[in-house]
Motif scaffolding. Structure first.
Motif, PDB file in Angstrom:
ATOM      1  N   VAL A  10       0.604  -1.424  -0.009  1.00 30.65           N
ATOM      2  CA  VAL A  10       0.087   0.181  -0.246  1.00 30.65           C
ATOM      3  C   VAL A  10       1.014   1.211  -0.065  1.00 30.65           C
ATOM      4  O   VAL A  10       0.512   2.467  -0.561  1.00 30.65           O
ATOM      5  CB  VAL A  10      -0.920  -0.027   1.269  1.00 30.65           C
ATOM      6  N   ILE A  34       3.248   2.180  -1.639  1.00 31.51           N
ATOM      7  CA  ILE A  34       3.870   2.276  -3.048  1.00 31.51           C
ATOM      8  C   ILE A  34       2.937   3.730  -3.690  1.00 31.51           C
ATOM      9  O   ILE A  34       3.588   4.388  -4.221  1.00 31.51           O
ATOM     10  CB  ILE A  34       3.633   1.166  -4.098  1.00 31.51           C
ATOM     11  N   ALA A  35       1.640   3.945  -3.274  1.00 32.06           N
ATOM     12  CA  ALA A  35       1.048   5.047  -3.730  1.00 32.06           C
ATOM     13  C   ALA A  35       1.171   6.358  -2.829  1.00 32.06           C
ATOM     14  O   ALA A  35       0.639   7.175  -2.980  1.00 32.06           O
ATOM     15  CB  ALA A  35      -0.129   4.832  -3.974  1.00 32.06           C
ATOM     16  N   GLY A  36       2.321   6.319  -1.851  1.00 35.23           N
ATOM     17  CA  GLY A  36       2.726   7.320  -1.070  1.00 35.23           C
ATOM     18  C   GLY A  36       2.183   7.062   0.364  1.00 35.23           C
ATOM     19  O   GLY A  36       0.961   6.479   0.542  1.00 35.23           O
ATOM     20  N   GLU A  80       0.615   9.362   2.641  1.00 34.60           N
ATOM     21  CA  GLU A  80      -0.497   9.734   3.209  1.00 34.60           C
ATOM     22  C   GLU A  80      -1.506   9.124   2.319  1.00 34.60           C
ATOM     23  O   GLU A  80      -2.607   8.643   2.979  1.00 34.60           O
ATOM     24  CB  GLU A  80      -0.499  11.137   2.653  1.00 34.60           C
ATOM     25  N   HIS A  81      -1.394   8.614   1.315  1.00 36.89           N
ATOM     26  CA  HIS A  81      -2.615   7.589   0.602  1.00 36.89           C
ATOM     27  C   HIS A  81      -2.668   6.536   1.369  1.00 36.89           C
ATOM     28  O   HIS A  81      -3.725   5.936   1.686  1.00 36.89           O
ATOM     29  CB  HIS A  81      -2.142   7.334  -0.952  1.00 36.89           C
ATOM     30  N   GLU A 121      -1.915   6.186   4.221  1.00 34.00           N
ATOM     31  CA  GLU A 121      -2.678   6.047   5.685  1.00 34.00           C
ATOM     32  C   GLU A 121      -4.000   6.286   5.417  1.00 34.00           C
ATOM     33  O   GLU A 121      -4.899   5.652   6.312  1.00 34.00           O
ATOM     34  CB  GLU A 121      -2.027   7.482   6.267  1.00 34.00           C
ATOM     35  N   SER A 122      -4.692   6.657   4.346  1.00 28.05           N
ATOM     36  CA  SER A 122      -5.776   7.018   4.226  1.00 28.05           C
ATOM     37  C   SER A 122      -6.934   5.599   3.962  1.00 28.05           C
ATOM     38  O   SER A 122      -7.807   5.320   3.869  1.00 28.05           O
ATOM     39  CB  SER A 122      -6.309   8.063   2.972  1.00 28.05           C
ATOM     40  N   GLN A 123      -5.866   4.636   3.384  1.00 27.23           N
ATOM     41  CA  GLN A 123      -6.469   3.405   3.142  1.00 27.23           C
ATOM     42  C   GLN A 123      -6.310   2.518   4.206  1.00 27.23           C
ATOM     43  O   GLN A 123      -6.548   1.166   4.209  1.00 27.23           O
ATOM     44  CB  GLN A 123      -5.635   2.556   1.688  1.00 27.23           C
ATOM     45  N   GLY A 124      -5.864   3.060   5.197  1.00 26.30           N
ATOM     46  CA  GLY A 124      -5.955   2.043   6.596  1.00 26.30           C
ATOM     47  C   GLY A 124      -4.559   1.582   7.237  1.00 26.30           C
ATOM     48  O   GLY A 124      -4.636   0.754   8.070  1.00 26.30           O
ATOM     49  N   VAL A 125      -3.393   2.111   6.650  1.00 20.56           N
ATOM     50  CA  VAL A 125      -2.339   1.344   7.019  1.00 20.56           C
ATOM     51  C   VAL A 125      -1.715   2.565   8.120  1.00 20.56           C
ATOM     52  O   VAL A 125      -1.538   3.550   8.035  1.00 20.56           O
ATOM     53  CB  VAL A 125      -1.074   1.557   5.951  1.00 20.56           C
TER      54      VAL A 125
END
Lengths: 264, 311
Positions: free
Chosen positions: B198, B200-202, B204-205, B207-211
């Motif tokens: 996850v 790979i897309a940066g 903050e992204h 984090e927004s996806q739940g990591v």
């Protein structure tokens, strides 16, 4: 408990500047709220606060009644999904893998994630490039993959950060039409943009209008319906131009003109 | 398919490695083969696999193809610790390898924890962490040079020998001691695969996806430091393995984290085992430090791969 996203008197300061000044806002599931404003008005800051990436100096950002900064990332990802301006593509992973990563919040097998990702890709018409590296996709294709990720995350609330900024008119139309569908299907959408005309794509004629919130120097300048007769005038004040509203094929369009009326 | 071929090749390489080397007479065969070559090969596999995985994880984590234990300070910390031990320990307790090992371990962990603490900050860019790592490396390197300057010639020789990277063990004690560290590092880091995908897309992204981004990077750097510290402590800073192997895997098998991370373990193990075997045969009658071989073999390999993918 109130469902949806609530910003309650949010203030953010950085290096002596006030980026957001006592901003309050509510996005319930089924709401479409567009934040418009000139560059530097605090739009991106507002989105970062809503996402829990930035903690406000005072006030609260609440999701379903809970403070976003107190939710675990997984709990937050179950409620809010984020569509950035442009998907960063540091590595040539496939579009499928990109969408699978949006399923991180689900405690499920790889196979289940891939099935869901394939479904989301097919839904946005990106099924044919599921196995292509995202670094080789065009801007429009890549944004479609990002939208597939948004769908795959299956959240009741969706935050958009000028998602059409790098898209040509056809892809802008496609993107906002899809967001309009998501909205009418019951999701809550908070959309940051400086281009108010993209909203007409989301607003199907004869249906409910989005709410438009004007942000100026960190403060809410107005909150009006997209249908409101004085919206053009207020937008003009916001951007420092004269703005006229007109209708084309039942879609509301705003045209910016020099303030003096004639040549600038 | 490609994956299975590579796996088979790597396993074959590991199996063949102990047989490579100058011939030996029948009466010493048992000792040389079972007490020298097999444990050496096992050691090379452990070290190679661990270092390569840590390299691959750091590259994913920092979103920087140059990130490696040697660029974020781990190796320099270990070198400093070992030098302190060689120079003080040579005076206090001659021939105290465990002392050197322990000191290198403490040094590596010390510097890595400083870097991990920086990475755990709330609003930290990963480039800042790389920068902090480079600064820590330079500071540790300067101290190490200062120590070498004040050392006498015997200590200097021991220090130089150590800093070239070597796999000097006789018997299985090193393998036994290293195994738990390598196992914890490898298992722990492979468990982070999903989260690193996850990333790979940066951040903050992600984090927004739940990591839980901060936790993942702290755990990853901590585990990486643990594994690298253990490897460097026993074998010295074996150059380039952690940088070259992930790039080899990336360019042959692809960048998908689910292939890259386990692939780096397997390829790294085989790569170092082969390098160690070649170190026995390149100069007849003498043995090169394995660090020299990894750099000499790995660098041209990487350059050719980079050049080929450009054209």
């Amino acid at each position: 408990m109130t469902t949806g996203l609530t910003l309650d008197a949010v203030t953010v300061r950085a290096r002596g500047r006030t980026l957001l000044d006592c901003v309050s806002l509510r996005v319930a599931p089924g709401d479409f709220v567009a934040i418009v404003g000139p560059n530097g008005a605090g739009k991106s800051t507002l989105l970062r606060v809503a996402l829990g990436l930035l903690r406000p100096d005072s006030g609260h950002a609440l999701v379903d009644g809970q403070d976003v900064s107190e939710l675990s990332p997984r709990e937050r990802a179950a409620r809010l999904a984020w569509l950035p301006q442009r998907l960063e593509a540091a590595e040539p992973i496939t579009a499928l893998e990109q969408v699978v990563s949006a399923r991180y919040r689900f405690p499920e097998s790889r196979r289940a994630s891939e099935t869901a990702a394939h479904k989301a890709l097919a839904e946005v018409g990106a099924g044919s490039f599921a196995m292509r590296p995202i670094t080789e996709l065009s801007g429009g294709e890549r944004q479609r993959v990002a939208v597939a990720g948004l769908l795959a995350q299956e959240t009741p609330l969706v935050l958009l950060d000028e998602p059409a900024n790098f898209l040509d008119p056809a892809h802008q139309l496609e993107l906002y039409t899809r967001m309009g569908h998501l909205w009418r299907a019951g999701r809550g959408i908070l959309c940051v943009t400086h281009d108010v005309n993209v909203l007409s794509h989301a607003h199907a004629p004869g249906t409910r209008a989005p709410r438009v919130v004007g942000l100026f120097q960190g403060r809410v300048a107005f909150e009006l319906s997209h249908d409101a007769p004085d919206l053009g005038e207020r937008l003009g004040e916001l951007f420092g131009v004269r703005m006229l509203a007109t209708a084309v094929d039942g879609h509301r369009v705003f045209v910016g003109l020099p303030r003096s009326g004639g040549a600038p | 398919m490609k994956v299975w071929i590579l796996l088979a090749v790597c396993l074959a390489a590991c199996a063949v490695a102990p047989f490579i080397g100058p011939g030996f007479s029948a009466d010493s065969a048992d000792f040389i083969f079972w007490q020298l070559r097999v444990p050496r090969t096992l050691m090379a596999m452990l070290v190679g696999g661990t270092l390569s995985l840590v390299g691959a994880v750091y590259q994913s984590l920092f979103a920087n193809p140059l990130a490696a234990p040697s660029t974020v300070g781990t190796t320099a910390g270990a070198t400093l610790g070992a030098l302190v031990a060689i120079i003080l320990g040579a005076r206090l307790a001659p021939g105290g390898l465990p002392l050197i090992t322990a000191a290198a371990f403490v040094g590596a962990l010390g510097v890595s924890l400083v870097v991990a603490a920086i990475a755990a900050g709330r609003r930290v860019r990963m480039n800042d962490v790389v920068l902090a790592g480079i600064a820590c490396s330079m500071a540790a390197g300067a101290l190490a040079t200062g120590l070498q300057f004040s050392a006498d010639s015997a200590e200097l020789m021991a220090a130089t020998r150590w800093s070239l990277g070597h796999l000097p063990q006789v018997g299985y004690s090193g393998v036994l001691l290293l195994t738990p560290f390598a196992a914890v590092t490898v298992v722990g880091l492979l468990a982070l695969t999903r989260a690193l995908e996850v990333f790979i897309a940066g951040e903050e992204h992600a984090e927004s996806q739940g990591v839980p981004v901060r936790r993942v990077r702290t755990v990853a750097i901590g585990l990486g430091a643990l594994g690298v510290a253990a490897c460097v402590a026993w074998c010295g800073p074996i150059a380039f393995v952690e940088l070259i192997v992930p790039h080899l895997v990336r360019r042959t098998l692809g960048v998908s984290r689910r292939v890259l991370l386990p692939g780096s373990v397997v390829v790294g193990a085989a790569f170092l085992a082969l390098c160690d075997a070649s170190a026995r045969v390149i100069l007849p009658g003498r043995e090169l430090p394995v660090g020299v071989v990894t750099a000499a073999l790995g660098a041209p390999l990487l350059v050719s791969l980079v050049a080929r993918s450009r054209s």
